[in-house]
Scaffold this motif. Sequence first.
Motif, PDB file in Angstrom:
ATOM      1  N   CYS A  21     -15.478  79.784 175.800  1.00 39.32           N
ATOM      2  CA  CYS A  21     -15.526  79.447 177.226  1.00 39.32           C
ATOM      3  C   CYS A  21     -14.308  79.998 177.963  1.00 39.32           C
ATOM      4  O   CYS A  21     -14.438  80.601 179.030  1.00 39.32           O
ATOM      5  CB  CYS A  21     -15.599  77.933 177.420  1.00 39.32           C
ATOM      6  N   ALA A  22     -13.136  79.812 177.394  1.00 40.98           N
ATOM      7  CA  ALA A  22     -11.911  80.264 178.058  1.00 40.98           C
ATOM      8  C   ALA A  22     -11.915  81.778 178.251  1.00 40.98           C
ATOM      9  O   ALA A  22     -11.591  82.278 179.334  1.00 40.98           O
ATOM     10  CB  ALA A  22     -10.685  79.832 177.255  1.00 40.98           C
ATOM     11  N   LEU A  23     -12.294  82.515 177.221  1.00 45.75           N
ATOM     12  CA  LEU A  23     -12.328  83.975 177.338  1.00 45.75           C
ATOM     13  C   LEU A  23     -13.397  84.436 178.317  1.00 45.75           C
ATOM     14  O   LEU A  23     -13.181  85.370 179.095  1.00 45.75           O
ATOM     15  CB  LEU A  23     -12.568  84.612 175.969  1.00 45.75           C
ATOM     16  N   THR A  24     -14.549  83.789 178.289  1.00 50.63           N
ATOM     17  CA  THR A  24     -15.634  84.156 179.196  1.00 50.63           C
ATOM     18  C   THR A  24     -15.224  83.902 180.644  1.00 50.63           C
ATOM     19  O   THR A  24     -15.455  84.738 181.521  1.00 50.63           O
ATOM     20  CB  THR A  24     -16.915  83.394 178.846  1.00 50.63           C
ATOM     21  N   MET A  25     -14.589  82.762 180.889  1.00 52.77           N
ATOM     22  CA  MET A  25     -14.162  82.456 182.259  1.00 52.77           C
ATOM     23  C   MET A  25     -13.060  83.415 182.719  1.00 52.77           C
ATOM     24  O   MET A  25     -13.027  83.816 183.878  1.00 52.77           O
ATOM     25  CB  MET A  25     -13.702  81.008 182.365  1.00 52.77           C
ATOM     26  N   LYS A  26     -12.183  83.799 181.826  1.00 52.63           N
ATOM     27  CA  LYS A  26     -11.094  84.701 182.186  1.00 52.63           C
ATOM     28  C   LYS A  26     -11.581  86.120 182.440  1.00 52.63           C
ATOM     29  O   LYS A  26     -11.166  86.773 183.389  1.00 52.63           O
ATOM     30  CB  LYS A  26     -10.066  84.714 181.053  1.00 52.63           C
TER      31      LYS A  26
ATOM     32  N   VAL B 136     -22.132  83.526 171.766  1.00 50.57           N
ATOM     33  CA  VAL B 136     -21.147  84.309 171.040  1.00 50.57           C
ATOM     34  C   VAL B 136     -21.326  83.981 169.560  1.00 50.57           C
ATOM     35  O   VAL B 136     -21.330  82.818 169.174  1.00 50.57           O
ATOM     36  CB  VAL B 136     -19.704  83.972 171.469  1.00 50.57           C
ATOM     37  N   ARG B 137     -21.479  85.004 168.762  1.00 43.22           N
ATOM     38  CA  ARG B 137     -21.584  84.832 167.308  1.00 43.22           C
ATOM     39  C   ARG B 137     -20.249  85.248 166.694  1.00 43.22           C
ATOM     40  O   ARG B 137     -19.842  86.402 166.797  1.00 43.22           O
ATOM     41  CB  ARG B 137     -22.703  85.700 166.755  1.00 43.22           C
ATOM     42  N   TRP B 138     -19.578  84.298 166.083  1.00 44.81           N
ATOM     43  CA  TRP B 138     -18.287  84.547 165.458  1.00 44.81           C
ATOM     44  C   TRP B 138     -18.487  84.741 163.961  1.00 44.81           C
ATOM     45  O   TRP B 138     -19.162  83.949 163.317  1.00 44.81           O
ATOM     46  CB  TRP B 138     -17.374  83.337 165.634  1.00 44.81           C
ATOM     47  N   GLN B 139     -17.884  85.782 163.409  1.00 43.20           N
ATOM     48  CA  GLN B 139     -17.898  85.963 161.962  1.00 43.20           C
ATOM     49  C   GLN B 139     -16.735  86.855 161.555  1.00 43.20           C
ATOM     50  O   GLN B 139     -16.216  87.611 162.355  1.00 43.20           O
ATOM     51  CB  GLN B 139     -19.222  86.531 161.467  1.00 43.20           C
ATOM     52  N   VAL B 140     -16.348  86.715 160.300  1.00 47.11           N
ATOM     53  CA  VAL B 140     -15.254  87.502 159.762  1.00 47.11           C
ATOM     54  C   VAL B 140     -15.787  88.887 159.448  1.00 47.11           C
ATOM     55  O   VAL B 140     -16.879  89.037 158.908  1.00 47.11           O
ATOM     56  CB  VAL B 140     -14.693  86.839 158.488  1.00 47.11           C
TER      57      VAL B 140
ATOM     58  N   CYS C 128     -17.910  76.322 182.646  1.00 47.26           N
ATOM     59  CA  CYS C 128     -18.485  76.675 181.353  1.00 47.26           C
ATOM     60  C   CYS C 128     -18.736  75.381 180.592  1.00 47.26           C
ATOM     61  O   CYS C 128     -17.832  74.556 180.445  1.00 47.26           O
ATOM     62  CB  CYS C 128     -17.539  77.576 180.571  1.00 47.26           C
ATOM     63  N   MET C 129     -19.954  75.203 180.120  1.00 46.15           N
ATOM     64  CA  MET C 129     -20.326  74.008 179.376  1.00 46.15           C
ATOM     65  C   MET C 129     -20.971  74.447 178.064  1.00 46.15           C
ATOM     66  O   MET C 129     -21.708  75.438 178.025  1.00 46.15           O
ATOM     67  CB  MET C 129     -21.323  73.188 180.197  1.00 46.15           C
TER      68      MET C 129
ATOM     69  N   VAL D  20     -21.705  79.927 165.897  1.00 44.34           N
ATOM     70  CA  VAL D  20     -22.370  80.384 167.117  1.00 44.34           C
ATOM     71  C   VAL D  20     -22.001  79.428 168.249  1.00 44.34           C
ATOM     72  O   VAL D  20     -22.233  78.227 168.161  1.00 44.34           O
ATOM     73  CB  VAL D  20     -23.900  80.433 166.928  1.00 44.34           C
ATOM     74  N   SER D  21     -21.403  79.981 169.294  1.00 42.87           N
ATOM     75  CA  SER D  21     -21.040  79.211 170.484  1.00 42.87           C
ATOM     76  C   SER D  21     -22.030  79.557 171.589  1.00 42.87           C
ATOM     77  O   SER D  21     -22.126  80.711 172.005  1.00 42.87           O
ATOM     78  CB  SER D  21     -19.616  79.556 170.933  1.00 42.87           C
ATOM     79  N   ARG D  22     -22.761  78.545 172.036  1.00 38.38           N
ATOM     80  CA  ARG D  22     -23.721  78.737 173.128  1.00 38.38           C
ATOM     81  C   ARG D  22     -23.158  78.069 174.376  1.00 38.38           C
ATOM     82  O   ARG D  22     -22.798  76.899 174.340  1.00 38.38           O
ATOM     83  CB  ARG D  22     -25.069  78.145 172.761  1.00 38.38           C
ATOM     84  N   MET D  23     -23.116  78.837 175.476  1.00 42.09           N
ATOM     85  CA  MET D  23     -22.495  78.356 176.704  1.00 42.09           C
ATOM     86  C   MET D  23     -23.457  78.457 177.879  1.00 42.09           C
ATOM     87  O   MET D  23     -24.289  79.351 177.925  1.00 42.09           O
ATOM     88  CB  MET D  23     -21.265  79.213 177.029  1.00 42.09           C
ATOM     89  N   VAL D  24     -23.320  77.536 178.816  1.00 43.50           N
ATOM     90  CA  VAL D  24     -24.005  77.617 180.105  1.00 43.50           C
ATOM     91  C   VAL D  24     -22.906  77.777 181.146  1.00 43.50           C
ATOM     92  O   VAL D  24     -21.988  76.958 181.238  1.00 43.50           O
ATOM     93  CB  VAL D  24     -24.855  76.363 180.391  1.00 43.50           C
ATOM     94  N   LEU D  25     -22.992  78.860 181.908  1.00 39.92           N
ATOM     95  CA  LEU D  25     -21.963  79.207 182.882  1.00 39.92           C
ATOM     96  C   LEU D  25     -22.422  78.916 184.300  1.00 39.92           C
ATOM     97  O   LEU D  25     -23.596  79.112 184.635  1.00 39.92           O
ATOM     98  CB  LEU D  25     -21.617  80.696 182.775  1.00 39.92           C
ATOM     99  N   THR D  26     -21.509  78.470 185.126  1.00 42.49           N
ATOM    100  CA  THR D  26     -21.760  78.319 186.561  1.00 42.49           C
ATOM    101  C   THR D  26     -21.084  79.496 187.243  1.00 42.49           C
ATOM    102  O   THR D  26     -19.897  79.756 187.029  1.00 42.49           O
ATOM    103  CB  THR D  26     -21.178  76.999 187.088  1.00 42.49           C
ATOM    104  N   ILE D  27     -21.864  80.216 188.066  1.00 44.70           N
ATOM    105  CA  ILE D  27     -21.385  81.414 188.746  1.00 44.70           C
ATOM    106  C   ILE D  27     -21.319  81.133 190.247  1.00 44.70           C
ATOM    107  O   ILE D  27     -22.303  80.696 190.846  1.00 44.70           O
ATOM    108  CB  ILE D  27     -22.337  82.618 188.513  1.00 44.70           C
TER     109      ILE D  27
END
Length: 118
Positions: free
Chosen positions: A50-55, A78-82, A34-35, A18-25
């Motif tokens: 972060c890279a995909l979210t920013m893009k 973002v929850r990553w799983q196979v 993205c932090m 699980v990737s948790r991000m705080v974004l600056t808009i």
Amino acid sequence: MTTDDLSLGLLARKEIAVSRMVLTISAKGRITGCMVPTPSQHLELDRHACALTMKRGRYKPARDGAGNRVESTDSRTVRWQVRKDWQPGFGQDKCRRSSPTPPAPQAAILCPSPAMAA
């Protein structure tokens, strides 16, 4: 994120990250920062999220009480799983799918997309 955003081999079959991000808009609605305040055990996935979210991310600009556009923050997870239908058997960069239907967009995938697998 989509099911095709997980790079091959980053997670084991039953593993979840699980990737948790705080974004600056920005006041224009663009993501300018993205932090990851609490990194997961998969730093590469955190950076990738972060890279995909920013893009790809776009926001309607926040507004102050007077209606002026202002910088703001937002948080995303973002929850990553196979994928459950992943099956080994065609080498390291190929896989079989148990159904031809497109994957749901909430879980990442270990296999490449059909176009990449060809």
